[in-house]
Structures are given as structure tokens and as C-alpha cells.
Design a protein around this motif. Structure first.
Motif, PDB file in Angstrom:
ATOM      1  N   GLN A   1     -15.344  -8.925  13.753  1.00  0.00           N
ATOM      2  CA  GLN A   1     -14.918 -10.077  12.966  1.00  0.00           C
ATOM      3  C   GLN A   1     -15.308  -9.914  11.498  1.00  0.00           C
ATOM      4  OE1 GLN A   1     -16.847 -13.129  15.360  1.00  0.00           O
ATOM      5  NE2 GLN A   1     -14.867 -13.852  16.115  1.00  0.00           N
TER       6      GLN A   1
ATOM      7  N   ASP B   1      -8.658 -10.856  14.290  1.00  0.00           N
ATOM      8  CA  ASP B   1      -8.239 -11.023  12.902  1.00  0.00           C
ATOM      9  C   ASP B   1      -7.911 -12.491  12.656  1.00  0.00           C
ATOM     10  OD1 ASP B   1      -7.068 -11.013  10.424  1.00  0.00           O
ATOM     11  OD2 ASP B   1      -5.704  -9.353  10.826  1.00  0.00           O
TER      12      ASP B   1
ATOM     13  N   CYS C   1     -15.712  -7.107   9.974  1.00  0.00           N
ATOM     14  CA  CYS C   1     -14.858  -6.048   9.415  1.00  0.00           C
ATOM     15  C   CYS C   1     -13.488  -6.603   9.023  1.00  0.00           C
ATOM     16  CB  CYS C   1     -14.702  -4.915  10.422  1.00  0.00           C
ATOM     17  SG  CYS C   1     -16.185  -3.899  10.613  1.00  0.00           S
ATOM     18  N   TRP C   2     -12.929  -7.490   9.837  1.00  0.00           N
ATOM     19  CA  TRP C   2     -11.646  -8.095   9.482  1.00  0.00           C
ATOM     20  C   TRP C   2     -11.769  -8.940   8.218  1.00  0.00           C
ATOM     21  CZ3 TRP C   2      -7.434  -6.057  10.786  1.00  0.00           C
ATOM     22  CH2 TRP C   2      -7.174  -5.582  12.064  1.00  0.00           C
ATOM     23  N   ARG C   3     -12.890  -9.642   8.078  1.00  0.00           N
ATOM     24  CA  ARG C   3     -13.075 -10.447   6.866  1.00  0.00           C
ATOM     25  C   ARG C   3     -13.140  -9.543   5.631  1.00  0.00           C
ATOM     26  NH1 ARG C   3     -16.234 -13.633  10.518  1.00  0.00           N
ATOM     27  NH2 ARG C   3     -18.151 -12.489  10.061  1.00  0.00           N
TER      28      ARG C   3
ATOM     29  N   ALA D   1     -11.679  -6.609   5.394  1.00  0.00           N
ATOM     30  CA  ALA D   1     -10.329  -6.082   5.191  1.00  0.00           C
ATOM     31  C   ALA D   1      -9.432  -7.099   4.501  1.00  0.00           C
ATOM     32  CB  ALA D   1      -9.723  -5.673   6.533  1.00  0.00           C
ATOM     33  N   ARG D   2      -9.715  -8.392   4.668  1.00  0.00           N
ATOM     34  CA  ARG D   2      -8.907  -9.453   4.063  1.00  0.00           C
ATOM     35  C   ARG D   2      -9.470  -9.899   2.709  1.00  0.00           C
ATOM     36  NH1 ARG D   2      -4.209  -9.073   6.655  1.00  0.00           N
ATOM     37  NH2 ARG D   2      -4.549  -8.873   8.899  1.00  0.00           N
TER      38      ARG D   2
ATOM     39  N   VAL E   1      -7.239  -6.718  17.437  1.00  0.00           N
ATOM     40  CA  VAL E   1      -6.321  -7.418  16.525  1.00  0.00           C
ATOM     41  C   VAL E   1      -6.461  -8.928  16.681  1.00  0.00           C
ATOM     42  CG1 VAL E   1      -3.880  -7.825  15.993  1.00  0.00           C
ATOM     43  CG2 VAL E   1      -4.695  -5.501  16.411  1.00  0.00           C
TER      44      VAL E   1
ATOM     45  N   GLU F   1      -3.946 -14.828   4.084  1.00  0.00           N
ATOM     46  CA  GLU F   1      -2.791 -14.571   4.934  1.00  0.00           C
ATOM     47  C   GLU F   1      -1.601 -15.444   4.533  1.00  0.00           C
ATOM     48  OE1 GLU F   1      -1.949 -12.517   7.437  1.00  0.00           O
ATOM     49  OE2 GLU F   1      -3.762 -11.377   7.028  1.00  0.00           O
TER      50      GLU F   1
ATOM     51  N   SER G   1      -4.316  -5.835   1.688  1.00  0.00           N
ATOM     52  CA  SER G   1      -5.214  -4.971   2.440  1.00  0.00           C
ATOM     53  C   SER G   1      -4.545  -3.624   2.693  1.00  0.00           C
ATOM     54  CB  SER G   1      -5.583  -5.625   3.785  1.00  0.00           C
ATOM     55  OG  SER G   1      -4.431  -5.910   4.542  1.00  0.00           O
TER      56      SER G   1
ATOM     57  N   ILE H   1     -10.579  -0.076  11.579  1.00  0.00           N
ATOM     58  CA  ILE H   1     -11.127  -1.118  12.451  1.00  0.00           C
ATOM     59  C   ILE H   1     -10.694  -0.892  13.898  1.00  0.00           C
ATOM     60  CG2 ILE H   1     -11.124  -3.593  12.962  1.00  0.00           C
ATOM     61  CD1 ILE H   1     -10.818  -4.089   9.953  1.00  0.00           C
TER      62      ILE H   1
ATOM     63  N   ARG I   1      -7.063  -1.259   8.523  1.00  0.00           N
ATOM     64  CA  ARG I   1      -6.689  -1.682   9.868  1.00  0.00           C
ATOM     65  C   ARG I   1      -6.886  -0.538  10.856  1.00  0.00           C
ATOM     66  NH1 ARG I   1      -2.317  -1.867  13.382  1.00  0.00           N
ATOM     67  NH2 ARG I   1      -2.028  -3.857  14.481  1.00  0.00           N
TER      68      ARG I   1
END
Length: 253
Positions: free
Chosen positions: A132, A170, A134-136, A138-139, A167, A241, A144, A152, A149
Motif C-alpha cells: 500500500q 492501489d 508503494c502504491w502511494r 507511485a501515485r 493491483v 487518479e 506515474s 510493485i 507499476r
């Protein structure tokens, strides 16, 4: 396939005891090679220079530093996101310094992360927390990098997670802005507080205003609770997003 310890064992045995020694050395070396899965000189090199296992906060911030550098440049937004993670985990001054050191270490990309991540397969909650975060990261920036992606998803594989499960963590996809739903575009407009007739400049201003209001760093400076900072971090991901979807649909940069 090449067995380095087998060769070294045979050579050492030959020097010490001739042909019988070479045979015995090769046999013992083969046992070591197979047990340690040393089937090449590169595998031997990795084994010889194995780094200490990464874990906890150190592992997290090494991962974040690695992600931030994937695109070639670390943006200020990446730094802010890393600081927000420190707030999220309630790190003290000393822990923050260690986290910064780990983040910078991650940017170098020199760490072998596979073993450290594979050891977390028995701890799905910690693995989820890492993914989680890592997704933050990436965003953190508006656009991005697809390599983030891919990285991750690879880390998720090493953690024992299926790609679809990774996924699903994300935030943006969970909110549906990237899911292709018919109402996704309208939902994104509502989140940004604009409509289909709004000019691109007005959409940009609305996005920046909301981003400023909900940014974790600002709330942390005001002494907000960890829960409030966590909510703000998630909302920031939603705004990223939503803005990306609207910008793509409307065709402006």
C-alpha cells in the motif's frame, strides 16, 4: 550449468592429494553447491557478498527510495510522500533519520530485495502495508511511470501475492477511476468539484487547491492525528487518479 564450489573442491583436492583428492573434493563441493543452489559464478558472488536482511521501517523506505528513482528523477512530491509515511508510522527523530538514510540507500538501487521480501510471505499484514505504501509513492506525481507499476507487481510476486491482489491495493483503482466504469468520469468530476463544461485552467486550479487542503504534510504540521494523516494520504491518491482521468478525457496537459 556451472558449479563453482565443485570446481574449487576438485582443484583443492588435486593439489593436496592428487586424483583421489580431486574426486573427493568435487564430491563434497557438489553437495555444497546443490544445498546452497550455487549453479553459477554470479550465484556464488551473490552468496559471498550477501547483504544483511532488510526488515521493518528500513525495508519500507528502501523500497520507497527505489520506486522514487525508477523514473530517473526524484521529485519533491516523492520526498513529501516519504515524509507522510514517517508520520503514518509515527517515527521519532532518530527513526526518521534512519528512514531518510534507508530512502537514500534505496535510490541507489544496489540492494537485493528478493530474500527480504520472500521472508515476509508468512506475514501477509506487513506485506500488505508495504505494498500500500508503494502504491502511494507511485501515485505521488501526476504521471506515474509504468516501470513503477511493474516494480510493485514484481515485489508483490516475491511477497507471494497474485498480481490482481497487488493491483487491488492501489487506492486509485479501488476508487474506480481507472476501472473503466461508465460513471468513473462523472465521479472524478464531482471529486474535483468541477463539471463537464469547466475550462482546463479551472480544473487544474481546483485540483491544486484540493491537493493543498488534503496534503498529509500540511496536516502533520498542524498536529493532526495519525488516522487523519492516513485519510489525507488516501484522499491525495484519489485526487491524483481523478485528475488524471479528467485530463485524459478532456485532452489537456
Amino acid at each position: 550449468m556451472f558449479w563453482p564450489v565443485t570446481l574449487l573442491g576438485a582443484l583443492t583436492g588435486w593439489l593436496l592429494a592428487g586424483i583421489p583428492g580431486a574426486l573427493l573434493g568435487a564430491l563434497l563441493g557438489q553437495v555444497v553447491d546443490r544445498r546452497m543452489q550455487l549453479d553459477s559464478w554470479s550465484a556464488w558472488h551473490r552468496f559471498s557478498y550477501r547483504q544483511p536482511e532488510l526488515q521493518g521501517d528500513e525495508l519500507l523506505f528502501v523500497l520507497l527510495g527505489c520506486l522514487a528513482k525508477v523514473g530517473g528523477r526524484v521529485h519533491e512530491a516523492h520526498i513529501r510522500t516519504a515524509r507522510a509515511e514517517m508520520q503514518r508510522r509515527q517515527l521519532g527523530k532518530t527513526q526518521q533519520l534512519l528512514a531518510i538514510k534507508a530512502f537514500n540507500r534505496g535510490k541507489s538501487g544496489k540492494d537485493s530485495l528478493r530474500e527480504s521480501l520472500e521472508r515476509l510471505q508468512s506475514n501477509p499484514q506487513e506485506a500488505k502495508t508495504l505494498l500500500q505504501a508503494c502504491w502511494r509513492m507511485a501515485r505521488a506525481v501526476e504521471q506515474s511511470d509504468t516501470r513503477e507499476r511493474e516494480r510493485i507487481l514484481l515485489w508483490g510476486k516475491w511477497l507471494g501475492w497474485a498480481p490482481e491482489a497487488v493491483v487491488a491495493l492501489d487506492v486509485g483503482r479501488r476508487q474506480g477511476f481507472s476501472s473503466g466504469r461508465p460513471s468513473a468520469y462523472q465521479d472524478a468530476l464531482r471529486l474535483l468539484g468541477v463539471n463537464t463544461d469547466s475550462e482546463p485552467q479551472a480544473i487544474k486550479q481546483a485540483y491544486r487547491r484540493l491537493l493543498s487542503q488534503h496534503h498529509p504534510d500540511k496536516l502533520a504540521g498542524l498536529g493532526a492525528s495519525p488516522a487523519r494523516i492516513r485519510e489525507a494520504t488516501e484522499r491525495t491518491g484519489e485526487l491524483h487518479e481523478a485528475y488524471l482521468l479528467v485530463r485524459q478525457r478532456r485532452g489537456f496537459r
